[in-house]
Design an enzyme around this catalytic site. Structure first.
Site, PDB file in Angstrom:
ATOM      1  N   SER A 151      57.364 169.043  -3.018  1.00 32.52           N
ATOM      2  CA  SER A 151      57.558 167.857  -3.965  1.00 32.52           C
ATOM      3  C   SER A 151      56.297 167.151  -4.692  1.00 32.52           C
ATOM      4  O   SER A 151      55.597 166.464  -3.500  1.00 32.52           O
ATOM      5  CB  SER A 151      58.768 166.790  -3.245  1.00 32.52           C
ATOM      6  OG  SER A 151      58.745 165.775  -4.241  1.00 32.52           O
ATOM      7  N   LYS A 177      58.543 171.237  -7.250  1.00 33.65           N
ATOM      8  CA  LYS A 177      59.305 169.996  -7.667  1.00 33.65           C
ATOM      9  C   LYS A 177      58.421 169.127  -8.312  1.00 33.65           C
ATOM     10  O   LYS A 177      57.591 168.537  -7.433  1.00 33.65           O
ATOM     11  CB  LYS A 177      60.431 169.736  -6.423  1.00 33.65           C
ATOM     12  CG  LYS A 177      60.870 168.161  -6.972  1.00 33.65           C
ATOM     13  CD  LYS A 177      61.929 167.818  -5.946  1.00 33.65           C
ATOM     14  CE  LYS A 177      61.999 166.499  -5.382  1.00 33.65           C
ATOM     15  NZ  LYS A 177      62.884 166.229  -4.394  1.00 33.65           N
ATOM     16  N   LEU A 178      58.582 168.488  -9.642  1.00 34.63           N
ATOM     17  CA  LEU A 178      57.739 167.691  -9.983  1.00 34.63           C
ATOM     18  C   LEU A 178      58.407 166.405 -10.012  1.00 34.63           C
ATOM     19  O   LEU A 178      59.725 166.423 -10.553  1.00 34.63           O
ATOM     20  CB  LEU A 178      57.286 168.056 -11.368  1.00 34.63           C
ATOM     21  CG  LEU A 178      56.364 169.321 -11.646  1.00 34.63           C
ATOM     22  CD1 LEU A 178      56.140 169.309 -13.320  1.00 34.63           C
ATOM     23  CD2 LEU A 178      55.318 169.350 -10.910  1.00 34.63           C
ATOM     24  N   LYS A 179      57.937 165.296  -9.580  1.00 36.82           N
ATOM     25  CA  LYS A 179      58.595 163.972  -9.794  1.00 36.82           C
ATOM     26  C   LYS A 179      58.265 163.876 -11.150  1.00 36.82           C
ATOM     27  O   LYS A 179      57.219 163.849 -11.863  1.00 36.82           O
ATOM     28  CB  LYS A 179      57.947 163.179  -8.804  1.00 36.82           C
ATOM     29  CG  LYS A 179      58.262 163.183  -7.470  1.00 36.82           C
ATOM     30  CD  LYS A 179      59.766 162.694  -7.158  1.00 36.82           C
ATOM     31  CE  LYS A 179      60.083 162.526  -5.658  1.00 36.82           C
ATOM     32  NZ  LYS A 179      61.262 162.419  -5.435  1.00 36.82           N
ATOM     33  N   ASP A 204      62.597 165.937 -10.216  1.00 36.60           N
ATOM     34  CA  ASP A 204      63.472 164.879  -9.611  1.00 36.60           C
ATOM     35  C   ASP A 204      62.957 163.655 -10.151  1.00 36.60           C
ATOM     36  O   ASP A 204      61.644 163.238 -10.198  1.00 36.60           O
ATOM     37  CB  ASP A 204      62.900 164.944  -8.100  1.00 36.60           C
ATOM     38  CG  ASP A 204      63.832 163.860  -7.303  1.00 36.60           C
ATOM     39  OD1 ASP A 204      64.914 163.190  -8.022  1.00 36.60           O
ATOM     40  OD2 ASP A 204      63.524 163.680  -6.025  1.00 36.60           O
ATOM     41  N   ASN A 206      64.767 160.605  -9.509  1.00 35.79           N
ATOM     42  CA  ASN A 206      65.049 159.440  -8.819  1.00 35.79           C
ATOM     43  C   ASN A 206      65.808 158.349  -9.556  1.00 35.79           C
ATOM     44  O   ASN A 206      65.234 157.084  -9.522  1.00 35.79           O
ATOM     45  CB  ASN A 206      63.662 158.758  -8.166  1.00 35.79           C
ATOM     46  CG  ASN A 206      63.480 159.733  -6.973  1.00 35.79           C
ATOM     47  OD1 ASN A 206      62.587 160.559  -6.840  1.00 35.79           O
ATOM     48  ND2 ASN A 206      64.339 159.763  -5.918  1.00 35.79           N
ATOM     49  N   GLY A 306      63.650 165.890   1.446  1.00 35.83           N
ATOM     50  CA  GLY A 306      62.999 165.470   2.469  1.00 35.83           C
ATOM     51  C   GLY A 306      62.753 163.816   2.338  1.00 35.83           C
ATOM     52  O   GLY A 306      63.055 163.600   1.217  1.00 35.83           O
TER      53      GLY A 306
END
Ligand code: OSB
Ligand code: MG
Length: 383
Positions: A151, A177-179, A204, A206, A306
């Site tokens: 991530s 995975k890119l925030k 992701d 959030n 995670g």
């Protein structure tokens, strides 16, 4: 005599700041729960809260308080002096209560899944050690290695992003995975796809977008993503269903999934087609296994999320990720993605995989010297 608990507070610097749509951190506040039996054996669980309530309502100081003042006292009848083989849920030597009875006792209290998970896992580790059984065997693991993704936090620039992703690709991670957040999404995806047209990629958010961003989220489709994780607020199941009807990329829920029932609701309602399972978020490994079982039955792929865990939490997550329904690579990265020095022996990536621990319980222990060096406080809680 009875089982007592030590709540260890640690601070471990991250190798680089980790920024998401809910905030940034450069040091991990870690809470490790140690359950100590009459015979001096310790079981360990990690509380995955962040220092502030940004990812979910839980946060570290609050989790410590609720463990000390409510969760551990609630377990007193299961753990207290004088119990023996006649006590329901205990074993013949009267030591550690059975995992199901711990889960049931903690369920009396509302919310606080991360705090509950830490305590349940510490007792589960102890119970498994008494039976010489690994967590993987107990949960039903079907593999001895798991595929690992990574991530990637929101960096300062596209140049920094490409440099960071480049390191992970070189190290062998099997998925990136890119925030993302409004203002850091399409440009970042375009840059990564230009360098690595084929790499398995997902994002992701959030909870950073809103229902009204549907037209914007449609633009993610051109990047051939595995999934979009939690684009909308936790409680907006209808919004996720609406987004799913216009965006071709699969929607995956993280924050919204808190239990077996909420998972079933989200699936049946059509709000999600993939689920990120995090033991902390769902109140422990038994609930995590049950959500996995539901998803297998419903043909919903799952993967293991995670929370920047140390080796203690990581070991247990990897055992979970070895269950048959975990068909996508997890956010189960190697120790050196997070920390220069871990509190346990480091987890080292091998061809994009980590080995599932085979020792009794979670299969790892904190290294005493590392624990001492990283510790900022420890509190003994006796039942
Ligand atoms: O949403 O998956 C998340 C880290 C902290 C809190 C929430 C999340 C994350 C991650 C990193 O994405 C996962 C990891 O590498 O441990
Ligand atoms: Mg997430």
């Amino acid at each position: 005599m009875s089982i007592s608990f030590i709540i260890h507070s640690l601070e471990i610097p991250l190798v680089r700041p980790f920024r998401t749509s809910f905030g940034s951190q450069s040091v991990r506040d870690v809470v490790l729960v140690e359950a100590v039996s009459d015979s001096g054996v310790s079981g360990w669980g990690e509380c995955v809260t962040m220092a502030w309530p940004g990812y979910s309502a839980e946060y570290t100081r609050g989790a410590i308080n609720v463990m000390r003042d409510f969760l551990i006292p609630t377990l007193a009848p299961l753990l207290g002096a004088g119990r023996g083989s006649s006590v329901k849920g205990s074993i013949s030597d009267g030591s550690t209560p059975a995992p199901d009875s711990v889960r049931a006792a903690l369920a009396i209290m509302q919310g606080n899944p991360m705090a509950k998970s830490a305590i349940e896992t510490a007792l589960l580790d102890l119970w498994l050690k008494e039976r010489n059984l690994s967590l993987g065997e107990f949960l039903g693991a079907s593999r001895d290695r798991v595929d690992c993704g990574v991530s990637v936090g929101i960096p300062d620039s596209i140049t920094d992003l490409i440099a960071e992703v480049g390191q992970y690709v070189e190290q062998g991670y099997r998925r990136i995975k890119l925030k993302v957040e409004p203002g850091w999404d399409l440009e970042a995806l375009r840059a990564v796809r230009a360098e690595w047209p084929e790499i398995p990629l997902q994002v992701d958010a959030n909870q950073a977008y809103r229902r009204s961003d549907a037209d914007h989220l449609v633009k993610f489709d051109e990047f051939d993503l595995l999934l979009i994780e939690q684009p909308l607020p936790e409680d907006d199941l209808l919004g996720h269903k609406l987004i799913s009807s216009v965006v071709a990329t699969p929607i995956c829920l993280d924050e919204s999934i808190l239990s077996v029932d909420s998972a079933e609701s989200a699936i049946e309602f059509g709000a999600t087609t993939i689920i990120n399972i995090k033991p902390g978020r769902v109140g422990g490994f038994l609930n995590a296994r049950d959500i996995h079982d539901l998803c297998v039955e419903k043909n919903i792929p799952v993967w293991c999320g995670g929370m920047l865990e140390t080796g203690v939490g990581r070991a247990a997550n990897i055992a979970l990720a070895a269950l048959p329904g975990f068909i996508l690579p997890g956010d189960t990265s190697a120790s050196n993605r997070y920390y220069k020095e871990d509190v346990t022996e480091p987890f080292v990536l091998d061809h994009g995989q980590l080995r599932v621990p085979t020792g009794p319980g979670i299969g790892v222990e904190p290294i005493a010297a590392n624990l001492a060096e990283m510790s900022t406080a420890s509190e003994l809680v006796e039942v």
